[in-house]
Design a protein around this motif. Structure first.
Motif, short mmCIF file in Angstrom:
data_model
loop_
_atom_site.label_atom_id
_atom_site.label_comp_id
_atom_site.label_asym_id
_atom_site.label_seq_id
_atom_site.Cartn_x
_atom_site.Cartn_y
_atom_site.Cartn_z
N ALA A 603 37.20 43.42 45.74
CA ALA A 603 37.86 44.63 46.23
C ALA A 603 38.37 45.51 45.09
N ASP A 604 38.31 45.02 43.86
CA ASP A 604 38.85 45.75 42.72
C ASP A 604 37.71 46.40 41.95
N GLU A 605 37.61 47.73 42.05
CA GLU A 605 36.52 48.45 41.41
C GLU A 605 36.69 48.54 39.90
N THR A 606 37.86 48.26 39.38
CA THR A 606 38.10 48.36 37.93
C THR A 606 37.48 47.20 37.17
N GLY A 607 37.20 46.10 37.85
CA GLY A 607 36.64 44.94 37.18
C GLY A 607 37.66 44.10 36.44
N GLU A 608 38.94 44.41 36.60
CA GLU A 608 40.00 43.71 35.88
C GLU A 608 40.08 42.24 36.27
N HIS A 609 39.71 41.94 37.51
CA HIS A 609 39.84 40.57 38.00
C HIS A 609 38.53 39.79 38.00
N ASP A 610 37.50 40.37 37.39
CA ASP A 610 36.23 39.66 37.31
C ASP A 610 36.39 38.40 36.47
N ASP A 611 35.72 37.36 36.89
CA ASP A 611 35.81 36.07 36.20
C ASP A 611 34.46 35.37 36.31
N ALA A 612 33.96 34.88 35.17
CA ALA A 612 32.67 34.19 35.18
C ALA A 612 32.68 32.99 36.12
N ASP A 613 33.86 32.38 36.33
CA ASP A 613 33.95 31.21 37.20
C ASP A 613 33.75 31.55 38.67
N HIS A 614 33.74 32.83 39.01
CA HIS A 614 33.48 33.20 40.40
C HIS A 614 32.07 32.79 40.82
N ALA A 615 31.21 32.51 39.84
CA ALA A 615 29.86 32.05 40.15
C ALA A 615 29.89 30.69 40.86
N PHE A 616 31.00 29.97 40.75
CA PHE A 616 31.13 28.68 41.43
C PHE A 616 31.45 28.84 42.92
N VAL A 617 31.76 30.06 43.32
CA VAL A 617 32.03 30.31 44.74
C VAL A 617 30.69 30.61 45.42
N SER A 618 30.02 29.56 45.82
CA SER A 618 28.72 29.71 46.49
C SER A 618 28.93 30.15 47.93
N ALA A 619 27.83 30.40 48.62
CA ALA A 619 27.92 30.81 50.02
C ALA A 619 28.59 29.71 50.85
N ASP A 620 28.28 28.44 50.58
CA ASP A 620 28.89 27.34 51.32
C ASP A 620 30.38 27.22 51.02
N VAL A 621 30.76 27.42 49.75
CA VAL A 621 32.17 27.35 49.39
C VAL A 621 32.94 28.46 50.09
N ALA A 622 32.40 29.67 50.08
CA ALA A 622 33.06 30.79 50.75
C ALA A 622 33.17 30.54 52.25
#
Length: 663
Positions: A603-622
């Motif tokens: 939801a943050d268009e600035t990219g301030e909260h982007d984190d490489a670890d978000h890749a661990f949030v798969s479709a099943d995890v979400a």
């Protein structure tokens, strides 16, 4: 709705399906987290870690997993070959060769110094042999200043890499080595003594760049990879291979150097392998060594370009680690903690490297002793032929190390112990039967066998493993420093025989060397952990809690007996905190935080909260966390806010806790 820390009521986030959380009552299926919590390369389908299996079951599981992975990789390579026969070679260079190109040029230049010394002695005997016109101290300083330059670079660039960044260190190394090779190619003096002095200092400058290559190449190769589950899978299964295949470019550098020197000498000496009575002419020797340095100088120029313009992800892991630890600049706190918490690991990597380099460089220095016994009266060219054969044997050792270093039934710790042990046995045998082995006939063949096989086990053993473990057993924020200090200590082991061998007999050399193999094997057994199959991200999870004084709150596999040293198990008893069920619950909480943080980032268009670890949030995890009942979400949110208000550090990072509170 949920209640915030100030008591107000706020609207809860919606699930991925758009259904309000307040209307969801069906508990999510635990199977949705199966892949995230229990990856198939490390756990059984029932969720048991491979090292927790009974011995017989563990061996069967390791064998099945290894065969499956080998088959998968062969299928991938086969598919690439069918599509484009050259693509596997291109992928090999892109993945390993480019990472190790700094070590390739280092192997080419520095390992030619011993070869050139014998050539110089042939062309300028009054300087390099009888020392009538050149001070013997300056002749010896050629080797001393080379090693001292490497030590300076290893420590300085290791610290710089952790402070400023990996790319800065990589570019700096390439530039310094380029300056050094230009000096080596062009340097001269009005007298032979002046030339030797300038040559020695040029090697010192080049050595500074070479020294920085050790911590930077190791850390960059360790930390470069895909984000998310695919990256950690590769890290667990192939981290050692990735590093060793980059490191063995040093061996290819030696091969190319030896071949090019031999070809150039034949060209500039009119095809004569044996020098005339007066030795090779100064002109033929100058052309041989200057052209060889000039040719590799082109590669140095390419290396500067490549690192400036083509490397973009070298600092990714370092920045992520510092962000999680709320650290900027140099992580002094982690350095202090490593000295206290991991002093035994630092001793194992540093002193183990010292023992290895005493062998490795000692073997290089008195290679002439072996060859003079195997082939009495050998010319410079014949000596080079034996050197080339020895390098080829060493390359086989490099590739064998790459093949087995990630195998759970063998791994880096066993490999290092076995290598040290065989070196101890071979050199002890050589010392005991030194005179008998010099007798003509079968004994000479035995001596030759010992010489080549000792080189094999040095590469298929501590020379490869010390380069790897000195980085991987330490946290990311001070990984370069730890590797640099370990490597610098190792170079002291290279300096010691350089000095010592000037004052002892050949047989005494054989009596001195083997005990360093025994020392290395003992240190490895007691103080070095086995990180085979343990990914770096898991080690960072453990370190994040150690850093805030919460070591007892970590229950994961980083403190499993399989991944700890004898000292850590039996003296420090760090394995007492291992608890698979408690760790499972902690990892679910961490995934929940990542999921909520990923919603904020989306939801943050600035990219301030982007984190490489978000890749661990798969479709099943979400899907799992989106389906959690509202009551559980509220309970977890209250726990997090209570932790923040009490200023208690949780197993996840504080910055992420703060983010999730803003939902």
């Amino acid at each position: 709705m949920y209640e915030s820390a100030d008591g107000s009521r706020k609207e809860a986030s919606s699930s991925g399906s758009g259904t309000p959380l307040s209307r969801q009552s069906t508990p999510p299926s635990p199977s949705l987290l199966q892949t995230a919590l229990f990856p198939e390369d490390s756990y059984t389908p029932e969720g048991t870690y491979w090292a927790d299996l009974p011995s017989k079951d563990r061996k069967a599981w390791i064998s099945a997993q290894s065969k499956a992975e080998s088959k998968r990789e062969l299928n991938v390579v086969g598919g690439m070959f069918k599509k484009d026969p050259l693509s596997p070679f291109s992928a090999y260079f892109s993945r390993y060769g480019s990472h190790g190109m700094g070590l390739f040029v280092e192997g080419f230049v520095l390992f030619s110094i011993g070869n050139l010394s014998s050539l110089f002695a042939s062309a300028w005997p009054t300087c390099w042999k009888s020392h009538q016109v050149c001070d013997v101290l300056w002749i010896d300083s050629v080797h001393y200043l080379e090693i001292l330059g490497i030590i300076v670079g290893q420590i300085a660039v290791g610290i710089e890499g952790d402070f400023i960044g990996r790319k800065f260190g990589l570019v700096q190394d390439a530039v310094v080595m380029l300056i050094g090779v230009v000096l080596l190619t062009s340097v001269w003096g009005t007298t032979l003594q002046g030339w030797v002095i300038a040559y020695a200092w040029s090697l010192f400058i080049y050595g500074v760049g070479v020294g920085g290559e050790y911590p930077m190449t190791s850390t960059r190769t360790l930390e470069t990879g895909a984000a998310g589950p695919a990256g950690t899978r590769d890290d667990r299964l192939h981290r050692g291979r990735n590093v060793v295949l980059a490191f063995l470019m040093q061996g290819w550098g030696q091969v190319f150097n030896q071949v090019i020197l031999m070809v150039l000498l034949l060209i500039f000496s009119s095809g004569k392998q044996n020098p005339p009575a007066g030795g090779f002419t100064p002109l033929s020797v100058q052309l041989t060594y200057r052209v060889s340095f000039g040719l590799v100088g082109i590669l140095h120029l390419w290396l500067v370009y490549y690192r400036v313009y083509r490397i973009h992800d070298a600092d990714k892991a370092l920045h992520a680690a510092k962000k999680k630890q709320n650290t900027t600049g140099y992580d002094v706190q982690s350095l202090r903690l490593v000295i206290g918490h991991y002093w035994h690991r630092l001793m194992a990597t540093a002193v183990g490297w010292f023992a290895n380099d005493f062998f490795f460089y000692g073997n290089k220095i008195f290679a002439g002793v072996f060859i003079s016994i195997i082939k009495p009266g050998a010319s410079v060219f014949v000596t080079w032929e034996y050197n080339l054969l020895n390098i080829a044997v060493s390359l086989v050792g490099y590739y064998m190390a790459a093949l087995l270093i990630d195998q759970k039934w063998y791994g880096r710790k066993v490999m290092q112990q076995v290598g040290f042990f065989f070196e101890f046995i071979f050199f002890l045998f050589g010392a005991i039967f030194f005179k008998q082995l010099q007798e003509p006939g079968a004994h000479i063949n035995t001596f030759m066998f010992m010489y080549f096989v000792s080189s094999f086990f040095n590469q298929f053993g501590p020379n490869c493993t010390t380069f790897l473990v000195a980085a991987e057993v330490f946290p990311a924020s001070i990984r370069g420093t730890a590797h640099g200090v370990s490597a610098a200590t190792g170079k002291l082991g290279a300096l010691a025989p350089t000095i010592l061998y000037n004052y002892i007999s050949n047989q005494t050399k054989f009596w001195v060397v083997p005990w360093f193999g025994l020392m290395g094997a003992v240190l490895t057994f007691f103080f070095l952990p086995d990180t085979t199959g343990l990914d770096l991200r898991e080690q960072e999870r453990y370190w994040s809690l150690v850093r805030v004084g919460r070591e007892a709150d970590y229950h994961g596999i980083a403190v499993h007996r399989r991944h700890l040293s004898w000292y850590e198990i039996h003296v420090l008893k760090r394995d007492r905190y291992y608890d698979p069920e408690a760790d499972r619950l902690a990892r679910i909480d961490e995934l929940r935080i990542l999921y909520e943080s990923s919603l904020i980032a989306a939801a943050d268009e600035t990219g301030e909260h982007d984190d490489a670890d978000h890749a661990f949030v798969s479709a099943d995890v979400a899907k799992y966390f989106a389906a959690e009942p509202l009551e559980k979400r509220i309970s977890k949110q209250a726990d997090k806010e209570r932790a923040m208000s009490e200023e208690v550090h949780r197993p996840i990072m504080r910055s992420r806790l703060e983010d999730t509170i803003r939902i």
